[in-house]
Design a protein around this motif. Structure first.
Motif, PDB file in Angstrom:
ATOM      1  N   THR A 262      56.668  43.421  38.969  1.00  0.00           N
ATOM      2  CA  THR A 262      55.532  43.291  38.065  1.00  0.00           C
ATOM      3  C   THR A 262      54.315  42.908  38.895  1.00  0.00           C
ATOM      4  O   THR A 262      54.438  42.504  40.065  1.00  0.00           O
ATOM      5  CB  THR A 262      55.779  42.184  37.019  1.00  0.00           C
ATOM      6  N   GLN A 263      53.137  42.989  38.300  1.00  0.00           N
ATOM      7  CA  GLN A 263      51.930  42.552  38.997  1.00  0.00           C
ATOM      8  C   GLN A 263      52.050  41.080  39.372  1.00  0.00           C
ATOM      9  O   GLN A 263      51.656  40.678  40.463  1.00  0.00           O
ATOM     10  CB  GLN A 263      50.690  42.769  38.118  1.00  0.00           C
ATOM     11  N   GLU A 264      52.605  40.303  38.476  1.00  0.00           N
ATOM     12  CA  GLU A 264      52.755  38.866  38.721  1.00  0.00           C
ATOM     13  C   GLU A 264      53.695  38.591  39.900  1.00  0.00           C
ATOM     14  O   GLU A 264      53.421  37.731  40.732  1.00  0.00           O
ATOM     15  CB  GLU A 264      53.264  38.191  37.448  1.00  0.00           C
ATOM     16  N   GLU A 265      54.810  39.307  39.972  1.00  0.00           N
ATOM     17  CA  GLU A 265      55.763  39.109  41.068  1.00  0.00           C
ATOM     18  C   GLU A 265      55.150  39.508  42.413  1.00  0.00           C
ATOM     19  O   GLU A 265      55.317  38.793  43.399  1.00  0.00           O
ATOM     20  CB  GLU A 265      57.036  39.922  40.814  1.00  0.00           C
ATOM     21  N   LEU A 266      54.438  40.636  42.439  1.00  0.00           N
ATOM     22  CA  LEU A 266      53.801  41.060  43.680  1.00  0.00           C
ATOM     23  C   LEU A 266      52.740  40.051  44.092  1.00  0.00           C
ATOM     24  O   LEU A 266      52.673  39.653  45.257  1.00  0.00           O
ATOM     25  CB  LEU A 266      53.183  42.451  43.526  1.00  0.00           C
ATOM     26  N   ALA A 267      51.934  39.623  43.135  1.00  0.00           N
ATOM     27  CA  ALA A 267      50.884  38.647  43.427  1.00  0.00           C
ATOM     28  C   ALA A 267      51.471  37.357  44.008  1.00  0.00           C
ATOM     29  O   ALA A 267      50.987  36.854  45.026  1.00  0.00           O
ATOM     30  CB  ALA A 267      50.086  38.341  42.164  1.00  0.00           C
ATOM     31  N   ALA A 268      52.521  36.855  43.384  1.00  0.00           N
ATOM     32  CA  ALA A 268      53.131  35.606  43.849  1.00  0.00           C
ATOM     33  C   ALA A 268      53.679  35.745  45.264  1.00  0.00           C
ATOM     34  O   ALA A 268      53.532  34.843  46.091  1.00  0.00           O
ATOM     35  CB  ALA A 268      54.242  35.175  42.888  1.00  0.00           C
ATOM     36  N   SER A 269      54.260  36.892  45.568  1.00  0.00           N
ATOM     37  CA  SER A 269      54.848  37.077  46.901  1.00  0.00           C
ATOM     38  C   SER A 269      53.779  37.210  47.984  1.00  0.00           C
ATOM     39  O   SER A 269      54.059  36.998  49.152  1.00  0.00           O
ATOM     40  CB  SER A 269      55.775  38.293  46.916  1.00  0.00           C
ATOM     41  N   LEU A 270      52.552  37.559  47.577  1.00  0.00           N
ATOM     42  CA  LEU A 270      51.459  37.725  48.543  1.00  0.00           C
ATOM     43  C   LEU A 270      50.471  36.556  48.514  1.00  0.00           C
ATOM     44  O   LEU A 270      49.493  36.545  49.254  1.00  0.00           O
ATOM     45  CB  LEU A 270      50.703  39.026  48.264  1.00  0.00           C
ATOM     46  N   GLY A 271      50.713  35.592  47.621  1.00  0.00           N
ATOM     47  CA  GLY A 271      49.805  34.447  47.513  1.00  0.00           C
ATOM     48  C   GLY A 271      48.488  34.803  46.834  1.00  0.00           C
ATOM     49  O   GLY A 271      47.450  34.223  47.138  1.00  0.00           O
ATOM     50  N   LEU A 272      48.536  35.761  45.908  1.00  0.00           N
ATOM     51  CA  LEU A 272      47.351  36.209  45.176  1.00  0.00           C
ATOM     52  C   LEU A 272      47.531  35.920  43.698  1.00  0.00           C
ATOM     53  O   LEU A 272      48.602  35.513  43.264  1.00  0.00           O
ATOM     54  CB  LEU A 272      47.155  37.718  45.362  1.00  0.00           C
ATOM     55  N   THR A 273      46.491  36.174  42.924  1.00  0.00           N
ATOM     56  CA  THR A 273      46.610  36.060  41.474  1.00  0.00           C
ATOM     57  C   THR A 273      46.990  37.412  40.893  1.00  0.00           C
ATOM     58  O   THR A 273      46.735  38.459  41.503  1.00  0.00           O
ATOM     59  CB  THR A 273      45.270  35.611  40.844  1.00  0.00           C
ATOM     60  N   ARG A 274      47.570  37.395  39.707  1.00  0.00           N
ATOM     61  CA  ARG A 274      47.891  38.641  39.018  1.00  0.00           C
ATOM     62  C   ARG A 274      46.622  39.429  38.745  1.00  0.00           C
ATOM     63  O   ARG A 274      46.592  40.644  38.839  1.00  0.00           O
ATOM     64  CB  ARG A 274      48.631  38.352  37.707  1.00  0.00           C
ATOM     65  N   GLN A 275      45.537  38.725  38.441  1.00  0.00           N
ATOM     66  CA  GLN A 275      44.265  39.398  38.159  1.00  0.00           C
ATOM     67  C   GLN A 275      43.770  40.183  39.375  1.00  0.00           C
ATOM     68  O   GLN A 275      43.252  41.278  39.243  1.00  0.00           O
ATOM     69  CB  GLN A 275      43.195  38.390  37.718  1.00  0.00           C
ATOM     70  N   ARG A 276      43.968  39.629  40.566  1.00  0.00           N
ATOM     71  CA  ARG A 276      43.528  40.347  41.777  1.00  0.00           C
ATOM     72  C   ARG A 276      44.330  41.641  41.957  1.00  0.00           C
ATOM     73  O   ARG A 276      43.773  42.681  42.273  1.00  0.00           O
ATOM     74  CB  ARG A 276      43.677  39.454  43.011  1.00  0.00           C
ATOM     75  N   ILE A 277      45.651  41.574  41.721  1.00  0.00           N
ATOM     76  CA  ILE A 277      46.471  42.792  41.815  1.00  0.00           C
ATOM     77  C   ILE A 277      46.020  43.800  40.758  1.00  0.00           C
ATOM     78  O   ILE A 277      45.877  44.990  41.038  1.00  0.00           O
ATOM     79  CB  ILE A 277      47.974  42.464  41.654  1.00  0.00           C
ATOM     80  N   CYS A 278      45.765  43.321  39.562  1.00  0.00           N
ATOM     81  CA  CYS A 278      45.288  44.194  38.485  1.00  0.00           C
ATOM     82  C   CYS A 278      43.976  44.874  38.895  1.00  0.00           C
ATOM     83  O   CYS A 278      43.816  46.086  38.728  1.00  0.00           O
ATOM     84  CB  CYS A 278      45.097  43.381  37.206  1.00  0.00           C
ATOM     85  N   ASP A 279      43.054  44.113  39.436  1.00  0.00           N
ATOM     86  CA  ASP A 279      41.763  44.667  39.855  1.00  0.00           C
ATOM     87  C   ASP A 279      41.920  45.674  40.995  1.00  0.00           C
ATOM     88  O   ASP A 279      41.218  46.685  41.036  1.00  0.00           O
ATOM     89  CB  ASP A 279      40.813  43.551  40.285  1.00  0.00           C
ATOM     90  N   ILE A 280      42.838  45.427  41.910  1.00  0.00           N
ATOM     91  CA  ILE A 280      43.096  46.361  43.011  1.00  0.00           C
ATOM     92  C   ILE A 280      43.658  47.665  42.456  1.00  0.00           C
ATOM     93  O   ILE A 280      43.227  48.754  42.839  1.00  0.00           O
ATOM     94  CB  ILE A 280      44.043  45.724  44.049  1.00  0.00           C
ATOM     95  N   GLU A 281      44.605  47.564  41.534  1.00  0.00           N
ATOM     96  CA  GLU A 281      45.217  48.760  40.948  1.00  0.00           C
ATOM     97  C   GLU A 281      44.229  49.565  40.100  1.00  0.00           C
ATOM     98  O   GLU A 281      44.395  50.764  39.935  1.00  0.00           O
ATOM     99  CB  GLU A 281      46.429  48.385  40.093  1.00  0.00           C
ATOM    100  N   ARG A 282      43.233  48.922  39.560  1.00  0.00           N
ATOM    101  CA  ARG A 282      42.232  49.619  38.744  1.00  0.00           C
ATOM    102  C   ARG A 282      41.020  50.067  39.564  1.00  0.00           C
ATOM    103  O   ARG A 282      40.116  50.692  39.026  1.00  0.00           O
ATOM    104  CB  ARG A 282      41.780  48.734  37.591  1.00  0.00           C
ATOM    105  N   GLY A 283      40.996  49.706  40.858  1.00  0.00           N
ATOM    106  CA  GLY A 283      39.886  50.105  41.710  1.00  0.00           C
ATOM    107  C   GLY A 283      38.641  49.261  41.541  1.00  0.00           C
ATOM    108  O   GLY A 283      37.566  49.643  41.979  1.00  0.00           O
ATOM    109  N   ARG A 284      38.778  48.095  40.920  1.00  0.00           N
ATOM    110  CA  ARG A 284      37.627  47.208  40.732  1.00  0.00           C
ATOM    111  C   ARG A 284      37.407  46.302  41.937  1.00  0.00           C
ATOM    112  O   ARG A 284      36.308  45.790  42.124  1.00  0.00           O
ATOM    113  CB  ARG A 284      37.808  46.360  39.476  1.00  0.00           C
ATOM    114  N   ARG A 285      38.472  46.054  42.701  1.00  0.00           N
ATOM    115  CA  ARG A 285      38.380  45.229  43.911  1.00  0.00           C
ATOM    116  C   ARG A 285      39.027  45.988  45.046  1.00  0.00           C
ATOM    117  O   ARG A 285      39.980  46.740  44.856  1.00  0.00           O
ATOM    118  CB  ARG A 285      39.125  43.901  43.732  1.00  0.00           C
TER     119      ARG A 285
END
Length: 97
Positions: free
Chosen positions: A35-58
């Motif tokens: 999930t976005q949350e699991e990936l974020a946690a394993s990389l030390g990021l927030t779920r929102q940052r992963i979401c923004d990366i996947e949507r091309g906002r960040r």
């Protein structure tokens, strides 16, 4: 107003190209069964940052892309942005015998 440059973060100019392919990041994450949350946690990021990366906002800078590729067990080139067709090197078409 606070200048974003003064906080040590560099902002990507609006409309400038991303270092990653957003759809490829989402596909690789889903293919890895995370999930976005699991990936974020394993990389030390927030779920929102992963979401923004996947949507091309960040943007996902090269060092983050390398960490994501390792965590998702996929080649780095899969996650990297591809140049537009008009900027790709031209390869002459080989005639078939």
């Amino acid at each position: 107003m606070i200048d974003p440059q003064s906080r040590g973060r560099r902002r990507r100019p609006r409309g400038s190209p991303l270092d990653h392919a957003p759809d490829a990041v989402r596909y690789a994450r889903q293919n890895a069964g995370l999930t976005q949350e699991e990936l974020a946690a394993s990389l030390g990021l927030t779920r929102q940052r992963i979401c923004d990366i996947e949507r091309g906002r960040r943007n996902a800078p090269p060092e983050l892309l390398e960490a994501m590729a390792a965590r998702l067990d996929c080649p780095l080139v899969v996650l990297q942005a591809k140049p537009p067709a008009d900027e790709r090197p031209h390869r002459p078409h080989r005639a078939q015998n």
